[in-house]
Design a protein around this motif. Structure first.
Motif: not given
Length: 219
Positions: A129-145
């Motif tokens: 709501a404040a304009g930030g981004a929310v990235l669950d680290p478990r998703i990030t770890v899977r998707l980054l490669p």
């Protein structure tokens, strides 16, 4: 209007979309428990989601991706094309990586797993709501490669010190207002830095820039 007593702020108004009634009920209970969030609309498919957004004008949208009829991703694609679209996050599970990658491409600001801790879920909604981004680290770890294959490595040369500071804020999911407060800048100035960063990085949106920064170890 009701006010969140603990924070002295109006509750964040949310529209939820999920085709499982029990999941909807559980999410609503979790989100509204502390008074910081108020669920103003619910939907069981993408068409109902778009109608609920039109009817309630929420601050944040949380949507499942797999729903009957018009799925959540299709609805969010329509929603993100609107100039006045509210921030949106997808609620996913570990077996939906393709949906997450496509949601990133269309500019969805949040990626959350359905088993997210209740307190973390509420914080995520407030951050969105404040304009930030929310990235669950478990998703990030899977998707980054997978995502990083098409990104420059190492990061582009020529980033100024201030741009690096702003990029760290993006990597942490901070809003422009939060970055401005931390760096002692005007919010409009931070917005200009973010635009310059997206151009230099070749990023489509601030969430992609945040993921790039995390991939490069800029935190």
């Amino acid at each position: 209007m009701a006010v969140d007593g603990a924070q002295g702020r109006a509750p964040v108004r949310v529209v939820l979309a999920d085709d499982e009634p029990l999941m909807l009920a559980g999410l609503r209970t979790v989100l509204e428990a502390g008074g910081a969030v108020r669920v103003v609309g619910q939907a069981g498919d993408g068409a109902e989601l778009l109608a609920a957004v039109d009817a309630h004008r929420p601050d944040v949208v949380l949507a499942d991706v797999q729903m009957p009829g018009t799925d959540g991703l299709s609805a969010l694609r329509v929603l993100r094309a609107r100039p006045d679209a509210p921030p949106a996050a997808i609620l996913t599970t570990f077996d939906h990586d393709d949906y997450v990658a496509e949601a990133l491409r269309i500019g969805v600001q949040g990626f959350l797993l359905k088993d997210t801790d209740p307190d973390a879920l509420i914080r995520a909604v407030r951050d969105l709501a404040a304009g930030g981004a929310v990235l669950d680290p478990r998703i990030t770890v899977r998707l980054l490669p997978r995502l990083a294959a098409g990104w420059p490595s190492p990061p582009p040369a020529g980033l100024t010190l201030r741009e690096q500071q702003v990029l760290r804020g993006l990597a942490a999911g901070e809003s422009n207002a939060a970055i401005a407060s931390r760096l002692g800048l005007a919010e409009a100035t931070v917005k200009k830095y973010v635009s310059a960063l997206l151009t230099k990085l070749g990023a489509e949106n601030r969430v992609q820039a945040a993921l790039m920064a995390q991939n490069w170890g800029i935190t």
